[in-house]
Motif scaffolding. Sequence first.
Motif, PDB file in Angstrom:
ATOM      1  N   GLN A  98       0.831  -1.208   0.000  1.00 16.71           N
ATOM      2  CA  GLN A  98       0.000   0.000   0.000  1.00 16.71           C
ATOM      3  C   GLN A  98       0.864   1.256   0.000  1.00 16.71           C
ATOM      4  N   ALA A  99       1.962   1.226   0.760  1.00 22.46           N
ATOM      5  CA  ALA A  99       2.878   2.374   0.785  1.00 22.46           C
ATOM      6  C   ALA A  99       3.513   2.574  -0.591  1.00 22.46           C
ATOM      7  N   PHE A 100       3.948   1.476  -1.211  1.00 20.72           N
ATOM      8  CA  PHE A 100       4.532   1.552  -2.546  1.00 20.72           C
ATOM      9  C   PHE A 100       3.518   2.077  -3.564  1.00 20.72           C
ATOM     10  N   ASP A 101       2.264   1.625  -3.440  1.00 22.18           N
ATOM     11  CA  ASP A 101       1.239   2.058  -4.389  1.00 22.18           C
ATOM     12  C   ASP A 101       1.074   3.579  -4.366  1.00 22.18           C
ATOM     13  N   ILE A 102       1.108   4.165  -3.175  1.00 22.54           N
ATOM     14  CA  ILE A 102       0.982   5.628  -3.081  1.00 22.54           C
ATOM     15  C   ILE A 102       2.171   6.299  -3.753  1.00 22.54           C
ATOM     16  N   LEU A 103       3.375   5.792  -3.500  1.00 19.56           N
ATOM     17  CA  LEU A 103       4.580   6.378  -4.098  1.00 19.56           C
ATOM     18  C   LEU A 103       4.548   6.274  -5.623  1.00 19.56           C
ATOM     19  N   VAL A 127       8.227   6.834  -7.401  1.00 20.46           N
ATOM     20  CA  VAL A 127       8.946   5.597  -7.725  1.00 20.46           C
ATOM     21  C   VAL A 127       8.267   4.922  -8.916  1.00 20.46           C
ATOM     22  N   TYR A 128       8.962   3.970  -9.503  1.00 18.41           N
ATOM     23  CA  TYR A 128       8.378   3.176 -10.576  1.00 18.41           C
ATOM     24  C   TYR A 128       8.798   1.726 -10.383  1.00 18.41           C
TER      25      TYR A 128
END
Length: 244
Positions: A55-60, A66-67
């Motif tokens: 979930q944290a990565f999805d926001i970034l 980020v990609y």
Amino acid sequence: MNMKINRSSKVPLYYQLYELLHDQIKEDVWKPDDKLPTESELMEEYEVSRATVRQAFDILVNQGWVYRRQGQGTFVSPPTFEQNLNRIVSFWEDMQQRGLEPGTRVLSSELCRASEEIAESLQVDPGEELASLVRLRLADGEPMSVEHSLLIHRYCPGVLEQDYANHSLRRMLVDEYNIRIVSAQQKIRAVSASKYYADLLHIKRNAPLLYMERVSYTDQRIPIEYLEIHLRGDRYTFHTELRD
């Protein structure tokens, strides 16, 4: 990494983790194109679940910080170029102000006839002779955008005879034709990259692009140029100041 997850906070764990990673990216703990820790590493470091990390990565990802690369991991995105919507700045001037080396590759240069839609925008008759110039724009060798300029040829006869791989079109209009672009009306919308634009801009097909249509006016309020620009959505951010 410092353990800063506050389990007694009302802020969800995934959002706390997002803020921690976001802060470290902004503080240059990781540089552009650096690989972030894996999901497993973050799970162990912060004692959170895989769902929390994702979930944290999805926001970034959604915010462009980020990609992801399939099967390789998550990486820090290169910085975006912010542009002020209240000013007309040439690509050449914009890149030089950022300390980057501007580059241009001329993709086509020819005379054509105005379609009904473009003729209406330029306030000329359909079939009016236009100078068409398509250019690939680069910053330090990296493709950034594709620009298609359509100029009313009778105002700048012979304009296509110039070298636009090494010179600014806007500067040429001033120096050779005494044409100064001082205002413009433009529209911006999101589109998906076709194979043509994906190949030119070194991005994936259907990647997000910012599509801009602009009609530019001289200091005499004469429409002179119809401009279409396809900009990489991962490299550009537009901003403007709003007042009450």
